[in-house]
Design a protein around this motif. Structure first.
Motif, PDB file in Angstrom:
ATOM      1  N   LEU A   1     -82.852  36.169  10.138  1.00 41.56           N
ATOM      2  CA  LEU A   1     -82.908  35.261   8.996  1.00 41.56           C
ATOM      3  C   LEU A   1     -82.079  34.017   9.299  1.00 41.56           C
ATOM      4  O   LEU A   1     -80.923  34.119   9.728  1.00 41.56           O
ATOM      5  CB  LEU A   1     -82.396  35.975   7.742  1.00 41.56           C
ATOM      6  CG  LEU A   1     -83.258  37.177   7.341  1.00 41.56           C
ATOM      7  CD1 LEU A   1     -82.563  38.015   6.287  1.00 41.56           C
ATOM      8  CD2 LEU A   1     -84.626  36.721   6.846  1.00 41.56           C
ATOM      9  N   TYR A   2     -82.707  32.872   9.061  1.00 42.22           N
ATOM     10  CA  TYR A   2     -82.065  31.594   9.362  1.00 42.22           C
ATOM     11  C   TYR A   2     -81.507  30.987   8.087  1.00 42.22           C
ATOM     12  O   TYR A   2     -82.194  30.913   7.064  1.00 42.22           O
ATOM     13  CB  TYR A   2     -83.095  30.656   9.984  1.00 42.22           C
ATOM     14  CG  TYR A   2     -82.669  29.211  10.071  1.00 42.22           C
ATOM     15  CD1 TYR A   2     -81.789  28.787  11.068  1.00 42.22           C
ATOM     16  CD2 TYR A   2     -83.158  28.263   9.177  1.00 42.22           C
ATOM     17  CE1 TYR A   2     -81.399  27.462  11.154  1.00 42.22           C
ATOM     18  CE2 TYR A   2     -82.777  26.929   9.266  1.00 42.22           C
ATOM     19  CZ  TYR A   2     -81.896  26.540  10.252  1.00 42.22           C
ATOM     20  OH  TYR A   2     -81.519  25.222  10.339  1.00 42.22           O
ATOM     21  N   CYS A   3     -80.246  30.558   8.149  1.00 38.16           N
ATOM     22  CA  CYS A   3     -79.637  29.872   7.011  1.00 38.16           C
ATOM     23  C   CYS A   3     -79.590  28.378   7.313  1.00 38.16           C
ATOM     24  O   CYS A   3     -78.957  27.963   8.279  1.00 38.16           O
ATOM     25  CB  CYS A   3     -78.225  30.387   6.767  1.00 38.16           C
ATOM     26  SG  CYS A   3     -77.340  29.401   5.529  1.00 38.16           S
ATOM     27  N   PRO A   4     -80.264  27.561   6.497  1.00 35.61           N
ATOM     28  CA  PRO A   4     -80.265  26.128   6.764  1.00 35.61           C
ATOM     29  C   PRO A   4     -78.934  25.454   6.437  1.00 35.61           C
ATOM     30  O   PRO A   4     -78.726  24.312   6.815  1.00 35.61           O
ATOM     31  CB  PRO A   4     -81.381  25.602   5.848  1.00 35.61           C
ATOM     32  CG  PRO A   4     -81.480  26.592   4.749  1.00 35.61           C
ATOM     33  CD  PRO A   4     -81.089  27.921   5.337  1.00 35.61           C
ATOM     34  N   LYS A   5     -78.041  26.165   5.789  1.00 31.98           N
ATOM     35  CA  LYS A   5     -76.764  25.549   5.437  1.00 31.98           C
ATOM     36  C   LYS A   5     -75.757  25.669   6.588  1.00 31.98           C
ATOM     37  O   LYS A   5     -75.135  24.696   6.964  1.00 31.98           O
ATOM     38  CB  LYS A   5     -76.206  26.194   4.164  1.00 31.98           C
ATOM     39  CG  LYS A   5     -75.030  25.441   3.590  1.00 31.98           C
ATOM     40  CD  LYS A   5     -74.947  25.641   2.095  1.00 31.98           C
ATOM     41  CE  LYS A   5     -73.866  24.739   1.520  1.00 31.98           C
ATOM     42  NZ  LYS A   5     -74.064  24.491   0.106  1.00 31.98           N
ATOM     43  N   CYS A   6     -75.618  26.861   7.126  1.00 28.84           N
ATOM     44  CA  CYS A   6     -74.691  27.023   8.254  1.00 28.84           C
ATOM     45  C   CYS A   6     -75.438  27.000   9.583  1.00 28.84           C
ATOM     46  O   CYS A   6     -74.809  27.066  10.636  1.00 28.84           O
ATOM     47  CB  CYS A   6     -73.869  28.296   8.106  1.00 28.84           C
ATOM     48  SG  CYS A   6     -74.832  29.818   8.039  1.00 28.84           S
ATOM     49  N   GLU A   7     -76.771  26.904   9.532  1.00 25.97           N
ATOM     50  CA  GLU A   7     -77.607  26.817  10.736  1.00 25.97           C
ATOM     51  C   GLU A   7     -77.339  27.967  11.693  1.00 25.97           C
ATOM     52  O   GLU A   7     -77.287  27.789  12.909  1.00 25.97           O
ATOM     53  CB  GLU A   7     -77.392  25.474  11.443  1.00 25.97           C
ATOM     54  CG  GLU A   7     -77.809  24.293  10.599  1.00 25.97           C
ATOM     55  CD  GLU A   7     -77.440  22.963  11.232  1.00 25.97           C
ATOM     56  OE1 GLU A   7     -76.881  22.969  12.338  1.00 25.97           O
ATOM     57  OE2 GLU A   7     -77.717  21.930  10.604  1.00 25.97           O
TER      58      GLU A   7
END
Ligand SMILES: [Zn+2]
Ligand SMILES: [Zn+2]
Lengths: 396, 260
Positions: free
Chosen positions: B138-144
C-alpha cells in the motif's frame, strides 16, 4: 474484586491478560509498594488509596486482615477495656464500608486502579526490572512488527507520544525507521499512550544497544545494496554512541521507495514528484553523521580556500551551525557511552538527567536558525554553547 | 479467493461480480466487459496464463464446458490470474483510474499506519510488474512510502495485479488529489531530550530536505509541503516559528537542568 473466589490470580496479572492489554508488563508488587515510585501520583488519581489497595489485592473488608490492622490502630488508642466492643463496632463499620464500596464506588475504583496502574507502569518500564521484562516481550515479538515494507518486519515497541494520560493512545515505535505507527488492531486504540510514556522507546534501545533492530532482509535486496557497500569507506564501530548497523537500518539507499511510471523514475521536478525521500534517508557512509569530524574537515577546506580573509555572511552562518554541534558533541560523546553501558533504572533520574543535560543544549544551539544570528561573532556563539553544556554537565 | 467452492453452482454467471465482491478482493475494481473482449488489451497474456481461452471464457461468463472438479479448480485459478493481469492494465486507463480513484476517496484501501500521516488514505501497488515476485503493498501519497496490508487476506494478493505505475499515474492525472506533504515528524526523546544518534541523523535528513526545497524553488516549482508555498517572503519566518516551538520545549528543560 471477587473476594470470595479462591483464584490465585492477582489483580495485576488479571489486568495484563485482558484483551487489548497485551503490551503491558506485569509491574512487580515490590515496585508498587515502594512509595518512592508513586511520588506525585496521589493527586492524579481519584480514590487513590482504594485504587492502590485494589492493585495490590489488599482487601480491607476481609475480616482477618482488617482485624490485624485495627488492632494496630487500637494500640494507639490504648484503651484495652473497650477493645471487644470497639472491635464489633468496627467490624460493622467495615461491613458497611464494603457494602458501600460494592454498590457505588467499585466502578470508580476500578477505573482509578487502571489509571494508577498505567501511571505506575510508565515508570516501571523505565526501571531496570521493568525494562528487562519489556525486553523479553520484545524478543518474543509481543508488540508486533513495523508495517513499513523496507523495515522488513523489524520489531516495534509500544510508546506514548505524551506522558499525560487522556491525550493519545498507544503507538508503536520502530527502531529501524525511527518512526511511530498506529497499532494494526483496533483493540489497542483504547490503551492510553501515557501508560508507556515518551521516554521508554529510546531508553530501551540505549539500554540494549546489542539488540539487532533491523528486520529480516531478503537476500535479493541484500544484493542490490552490495555494490554500494563494497565501494564504501570503512565504517566505524560506533557512530554517535551506537553501532552503525543499529542506526536506522531500515533507512537509506535501497530502502527508499522510488516512484516509477513504466519503469521510469518520476522526477522530483514533476508537480507530483517525490518530496519525501529525505524522511527515509540515511548516509551510506555513516561518518557523515559524525558532525565533529565533518566540521573539522569543512574548517580545513574553508581555511585552505579562504586563507585568512573574513568569511562572507552566508559562509559564516553555515559554520556557525556546525560549530555549535561540535561543541556539544565533545562533551556528550563520553556521557552517552556511559549511559549505554549503564542502563540505569529510571524514575530516580537525577543522575540520568544529568547525563542528558548536554543533549538539549546541543540541539537548541544547532537548531537556532542562522538567519537570526547572521553576522554575529562565531567565537561568541561557540563560547555560549560549549560553556553552558559543560557547566550543566558538571553540575550533575 | 479460496472460497469459490461455495459458489460453484453459479460459476457461469457474473463471474466478475462474484470475484470483486469476494472477501479479500476489495482492492480490485470491476473491469468493463468491453475492455476484456478487446483482444488488443490482452496482448501477451496467452503465454502467461494457463488454459488461457477457458479462463477468459470464465471471466466473461461464456464458459459452458462440463469439466471435472480438478479441472475447474485449475481453470478457476487461471481466471483469477488472468483477471489480475488484465486489472493491472485496466486501472491505468481513464475508466479504470476513475474507478480506483473513487475507491481511494472512500478509503477502501485503508489508511496510512504512520501516525504523522493522520490516517491518509492509501493506494494498492506492486513492487514488480511481473507476477509471482511480490505481494501487493500500500502506497501512502503523504509520506511516499509503502506498507504491508494489515490483513493476511490482502497480503497474499500478487502485486503485479496493480503494478508499479498505477498509483503514480493516478496522481499525475488527478493532481489535486495529491495531499500536502508534512515536515512534522516523530522525534525520539528521553526525559524530554533528543537522543544524539537519532538527532544527528534527523539533522542530516533535514539538510537533504532543505536542499530539495532549494532545488525546487530555483526552478519555481511548489515544494508541496504544508505551510510552505503560501508566499516566498514568509518562508524564513515560518521556518523560525517551527524552530521556536522546538526550542520552547528544550528551553523548558534547560531551565530545569540549571535549577538542579
Ligand atoms: Zn520501521
Ligand atoms: Zn503515510
Amino acid at each position: 474484586m471477587s473476594s470470595s473466589s479462591q483464584t490465585p490470580e492477582s489483580w495485576i496479572s488479571a489486568f495484563c491478560s485482558l484483551v487489548g492489554h497485551e503490551y503491558f508488563a506485569e509491574v512487580s508488587e515490590d515496585f508498587v509498594e515502594d512509595d518512592f515510585n508513586l511520588t506525585g501520583l496521589q493527586s492524579q488519581v481519584p480514590m487513590y488509596k482504594e485504587a492502590l489497595e485494589m492493585i495490590l489485592d489488599v482487601e480491607p473488608e476481609d475480616g482477618t486482615e482488617d482485624e490485624e490492622e485495627e488492632e494496630e490502630e487500637e494500640e494507639e488508642d490504648d484503651d484495652d477495656m473497650q477493645q471487644d466492643g470497639d472491635r464489633s463496632y468496627r467490624r460493622a463499620d467495615a461491613a458497611e464500608r464494603r457494602h458501600l464500596r460494592m454498590a457505588s464506588d467499585l466502578s470508580v475504583i476500578e477505573s482509578s486502579a487502571e489509571m494508577l496502574y498505567g501511571l505506575i507502569h510508565q515508570r516501571f518500564i523505565t526501571s531496570r526490572q521493568g525494562i528487562q521484562q519489556m525486553a523479553e516481550k520484545y524478543e518474543l515479538g509481543h508488540f508486533g512488527h513495523c508495517p513499513r515494507v523496507y523495515c522488513h518486519g523489524a520489531k516495534v515497541l509500544p510508546v506514548g507520544c505524551s506522558d499525560i494520560p487522556g491525550q493519545e493512545t498507544v503507538k508503536l515505535f520502530c527502531p529501524s525507521c525511527l518512526d511511530v505507527y498506529t497499532p494494526p488492531n483496533s483493540r489497542f486504540q483504547t490503551v492510553d499512550g501515557a501508560f508507556f510514556g515518551t521516554t521508554f522507546g529510546c531508553l530501551f534501545f540505549m539500554t540494549f544497544p546489542e539488540l539487532e533492530v533491523g528486520g529480516q532482509k531478503p537476500s535479493s535486496s541484500a544484493q542490490t545494496t552490495d555494490p554500494l557497500v563494497s565501494g564504501q569507506s570503512p565504517q566505524p564501530e560506533s557512530i554517535n554512541g551506537i553501532a552503525p548497523k543499529n542506526l536506522a537500518p531500515g533507512l537509506g539507499q535501497g530502502n527508499i521507495y522510488e516512484p516509477r511510471i513504466y519503469g521510469f523514475r518520476v522526477s522530483e521536478f514533476a508537480k507530483t514528484g517525490p518530496r519525501m525521500k529525505w524522511l527515509r534517508g540515511r548516509p551510506t557512509d555513516v561518518t557523515e553523521l559524525d558532525e565533529c569530524k565533518v566540521w573539522t574537515q569543512s574548517q580545513a577546506l574553508h581555511a585552505a580556500a579562504e586563507g585568512l580573509a573574513p568569511p562572507d555572511a552566508a559562509d559564516l552562518a553555515d559554520s556557525e551551525m556546525a560549530d555549535d554541534n561540535v561543541e556539544a558533541d565533545e562533551g556528550e560523546e563520553e556521557e552517552e557511552d556511559m549511559d549505554v553501558n549503564d542502563g540505569e533504572g529510571a524514575p530516580s533520574g537525577t543522575a540520568q538527567n544529568a547525563m542528558f543535560a548536554s543533549l538539549p543544549q546541543q540541539d537548541v544551539t544547532a537548531r537556532r536558525k542562522p538567519s537570526r544570528r547572521r553576522g554575529h561573532d562565531v567565537a561568541l556563539t561557540n563560547g555560549e554553547g560549549g560553556g553552558t553544556a559543560l557547566s550543566v554537565g558538571g553540575a550533575g | 479467493m479460496d472460497d469459490y467452492a461455495s459458489s460453484d453452482s453459479e460459476y457461469t454467471s457474473y463471474w466478475r461480480d462474484w470475484f470483486i465482491s469476494s472477501r479479500g478482493n476489495e482492492y480490485f475494481c470491476e473491469i468493463d466487459e468491453d475492455y476484456l473482449t478487446d483482444r488488443f488489451n490482452l496482448t501477451g497474456l496467452n503465454t502467461e496464463v494457463q488454459y488461457y481461452q477457458y479462463a477468459l471464457d470464465l471471466v466473461t461468463d461464456v464458459f459452458d464446458m462440463e469439466v471435472d472438479d480438478d479441472m475447474r479448480e485449475q481453470i478457476e485459478k487461471a481466471a483469477r490470474h488472468l483477471y489480475g493481469l488484465v486489472h493491472a492494465r485496466y486501472i491505468v486507463t481513464t475508466r479504470g483510474l476513475a474507478k480506483m480513484m473513487e475507491k481511494y476517496k472512500q478509503g477502501v484501501f485503508g489508511k496510512c499506519p504512520r501516525v504523522i500521516c493522520e490516517a491518509q488514505h492509501l493506494l494498492p501497488m506492486g513492487q514488480h510488474d511481473v507476477p509471482n515476485v511480490s505481494h501487493v503493498k500500500l502506497y501512502c501519497p503523504k509520506c511516499e512510502d509503502i506498507y504491508n496490508p494489515k490483513s493476511s487476506r490482502h497480503n497474499s494478493i500478487d502485486g503485479a495485479y496493480f503494478g508499479t505505475s498505477f498509483h503514480n499515474i493516478l496522481f499525475q492525472v488527478y493532481g489535486t488529489l495529491m495531499p500536502q506533504k508534512t515536515q512534522r515528524r516523530y522525534e525520539p526523546r528521553i526525559y524530554g531530550f533528543r537522543v544524539h544518534a537519532s538527532a544527528a541523523l534527523m539533522r542530516w535528513q533535514e539538510e537533504r530536505r532543505e536542499e530539495l526545497k532549494d532545488r525546487l524553488r530555483q526552478r519555481g516549482i511548489e515544494t508541496g509541503f504544508e505551510e510552505e508555498d503560501d508566499g516566498d517572503e514568509d518562508l524564513e519566518s515560518e521556518d523560525d516559528e517551527v524552530d521556536d516551538d522546538q526550542e520552547g520545549i528544550d528551553d523548558m528543560f534547560e531551565g530545569q537542568m540549571q535549577a538542579v
